[in-house]
Design an enzyme around this catalytic site. Structure first.
Site, PDB file in Angstrom:
ATOM      1  N   SER A 144     -56.352  50.367 -22.957  1.00  0.00           N
ATOM      2  CA  SER A 144     -56.587  51.408 -21.679  1.00  0.00           C
ATOM      3  C   SER A 144     -56.448  52.579 -22.251  1.00  0.00           C
ATOM      4  O   SER A 144     -57.082  53.439 -21.492  1.00  0.00           O
ATOM      5  CB  SER A 144     -55.253  50.847 -20.646  1.00  0.00           C
ATOM      6  OG  SER A 144     -55.527  49.450 -20.498  1.00  0.00           O
ATOM      7  N   HIS A 195     -58.400  42.464 -21.564  1.00  0.00           N
ATOM      8  CA  HIS A 195     -57.482  41.854 -20.794  1.00  0.00           C
ATOM      9  C   HIS A 195     -58.040  40.666 -20.206  1.00  0.00           C
ATOM     10  O   HIS A 195     -57.448  39.687 -20.067  1.00  0.00           O
ATOM     11  CB  HIS A 195     -56.921  42.690 -19.561  1.00  0.00           C
ATOM     12  CG  HIS A 195     -56.041  43.986 -20.347  1.00  0.00           C
ATOM     13  ND1 HIS A 195     -56.408  45.245 -19.737  1.00  0.00           N
ATOM     14  CD2 HIS A 195     -54.875  44.134 -20.970  1.00  0.00           C
ATOM     15  CE1 HIS A 195     -55.353  46.170 -20.256  1.00  0.00           C
ATOM     16  NE2 HIS A 195     -54.539  45.401 -20.838  1.00  0.00           N
ATOM     17  N   ARG A 213     -53.876  42.136 -30.905  1.00  0.00           N
ATOM     18  CA  ARG A 213     -55.106  42.378 -31.176  1.00  0.00           C
ATOM     19  C   ARG A 213     -55.370  42.787 -32.587  1.00  0.00           C
ATOM     20  O   ARG A 213     -56.373  42.643 -33.429  1.00  0.00           O
ATOM     21  CB  ARG A 213     -55.631  43.819 -30.641  1.00  0.00           C
ATOM     22  CG  ARG A 213     -55.774  43.712 -29.157  1.00  0.00           C
ATOM     23  CD  ARG A 213     -56.023  45.224 -28.417  1.00  0.00           C
ATOM     24  NE  ARG A 213     -54.642  45.714 -28.577  1.00  0.00           N
ATOM     25  CZ  ARG A 213     -54.107  46.936 -27.922  1.00  0.00           C
ATOM     26  NH1 ARG A 213     -55.018  47.614 -27.220  1.00  0.00           N
ATOM     27  NH2 ARG A 213     -52.924  47.201 -28.203  1.00  0.00           N
ATOM     28  N   LYS A 249     -44.634  55.783 -18.858  1.00  0.00           N
ATOM     29  CA  LYS A 249     -46.022  56.759 -18.843  1.00  0.00           C
ATOM     30  C   LYS A 249     -46.484  56.815 -17.305  1.00  0.00           C
ATOM     31  O   LYS A 249     -46.838  56.089 -16.704  1.00  0.00           O
ATOM     32  CB  LYS A 249     -46.908  56.081 -19.965  1.00  0.00           C
ATOM     33  CG  LYS A 249     -46.831  54.720 -19.742  1.00  0.00           C
ATOM     34  CD  LYS A 249     -47.694  53.890 -21.052  1.00  0.00           C
ATOM     35  CE  LYS A 249     -47.430  52.303 -21.022  1.00  0.00           C
ATOM     36  NZ  LYS A 249     -47.852  51.580 -21.911  1.00  0.00           N
TER      37      LYS A 249
HETATM   38  O1  PNS Z   1     -49.264  46.599 -21.512  1.00  0.00           O
HETATM   39  P1  PNS Z   1     -47.931  47.002 -21.840  1.00  0.00           P
HETATM   40  O2  PNS Z   1     -47.575  48.632 -21.040  1.00  0.00           O
HETATM   41  O3  PNS Z   1     -47.854  47.190 -23.283  1.00  0.00           O
HETATM   42  O4  PNS Z   1     -46.965  45.972 -21.160  1.00  0.00           O
HETATM   43  C1  PNS Z   1     -45.556  46.418 -21.787  1.00  0.00           C
HETATM   44  C2  PNS Z   1     -44.485  45.457 -20.659  1.00  0.00           C
HETATM   45  C3  PNS Z   1     -44.885  45.742 -19.221  1.00  0.00           C
HETATM   46  C4  PNS Z   1     -45.132  44.129 -21.122  1.00  0.00           C
HETATM   47  C5  PNS Z   1     -43.056  45.823 -20.979  1.00  0.00           C
HETATM   48  O5  PNS Z   1     -43.143  47.059 -20.876  1.00  0.00           O
HETATM   49  C6  PNS Z   1     -42.135  45.118 -19.947  1.00  0.00           C
HETATM   50  O6  PNS Z   1     -41.985  44.002 -19.985  1.00  0.00           O
HETATM   51  N1  PNS Z   1     -41.562  46.169 -19.186  1.00  0.00           N
HETATM   52  C7  PNS Z   1     -40.741  45.432 -18.209  1.00  0.00           C
HETATM   53  C8  PNS Z   1     -38.972  45.831 -18.604  1.00  0.00           C
HETATM   54  C9  PNS Z   1     -38.486  44.866 -19.464  1.00  0.00           C
HETATM   55  O7  PNS Z   1     -38.367  43.966 -19.260  1.00  0.00           O
HETATM   56  N2  PNS Z   1     -38.043  45.637 -20.594  1.00  0.00           N
HETATM   57  C10 PNS Z   1     -37.491  44.746 -21.866  1.00  0.00           C
HETATM   58  C11 PNS Z   1     -38.517  43.987 -22.468  1.00  0.00           C
HETATM   59  S1  PNS Z   1     -38.088  43.552 -24.103  1.00  0.00           S
END
Ligand code: PNS
Length: 161
Positions: free
Chosen positions: A130, A19, A92, A43
C-alpha cells in the site's frame, strides 16, 4: 460441525491486489474469513476507516464467506470477540518475516489458542505494498494492475479534492 474462522488484519490503506490474492486463498482454506481493518493506525492514513471499509467490501463481494470489519485495540481481543481460531497474514518476501514472526509470537503469548497462519501471495504481487502504491500514484506513476480499478478511481478522486 466444526467450522474454522480466521481474521485477516491490516491497515488496508488502500487494499491492493496482493491483499485480494491472499483473501482469495484464505477464503478457500477457512469456512469464514473476516478482513479486519485497524481503525487507529498510528501512521496517518490516506483513506478514512469508512473509505477503507467501503473499498474492501467492494473487493470481497465475489467471495461468499468473507466479511469486512473494523477493530481497535489488541488484535487478539478482536479475534476472541469474534470467536476466531486463526489470524491470517501474508508473507511476500523474507524481509516481511522478522516483523511477522515477532507479531505471531506476541499474539500467541497473549492468546495461545489463536494460531497465526502465513500464506504467500502470487509472486507477481511480491513487491506490492500500500505504501509504494500511494507513493507511485502521488508522483504520477501508473499503479494499474496493482490495485483494483475502483481503488484507482478513489485515489484519483482524492487527489482532485
Ligand atoms: O497491514 P499492517 O499495517 O502491517 O497490519 C498490522 C496489524 C494491523 C496486523 C498490527 O499492527 C496489529 O495487529 N495491530 C493491532 C494492535 C495489536 O494487537 N498489537 C500487538 C500485535 S503483536
Amino acid at each position: 460441525m466444526h467450522t474454522v474462522k480466521a481474521i485477516y488484519p491490516g491497515s488496508f490503506d488502500p487494499v491492493t491486489n496482493g491483499h485480494l490474492d491472499l483473501i482469495a486463498r484464505g477464503s478457500k482454506l477457512f469456512d469464514h474469513l473476516v478482513v479486519a481493518i485497524l481503525q487507529n493506525a498510528s501512521k496517518s492514513p490516506l483513506f478514512t476507516e469508512v473509505e477503507r471499509f467501503n473499498m474492501l467490501t467492494e473487493g470481497v463481494r465475489q467471495f461468499g464467506n468473507v466479511s469486512v470489519a473494523t477493530f481497535d485495540g489488541l488484535l487478539v481481543d478482536f479475534a476472541r470477540q469474534q470467536q476466531a481460531h486463526a489470524v491470517l497474514r501474508g508473507i511476500r518476501a523474507i524481509s516481511d518475516y522478522e516483523y511477522e514472526f515477532q507479531m505471531a509470537l506476541m499474539n500467541r503469548r497473549l492468546a495461545p489458542e489463536v494460531e497465526t497462519i502465513f500464506l504467500v501471495p502470487d509472486a507477481k504481487y511480491s513487491f506490492v505494498s500500500s505504501r509504494l502504491v500511494k507513493q507511485v500514484f502521488e508522483l504520477g506513476g501508473s499503479v494499474e494492475g496493482l490495485v483494483p480499478p475502483f481503488v484507482i478511481e478513489r485515489m484519483k478522486a482524492r487527489s482532485k479534492a
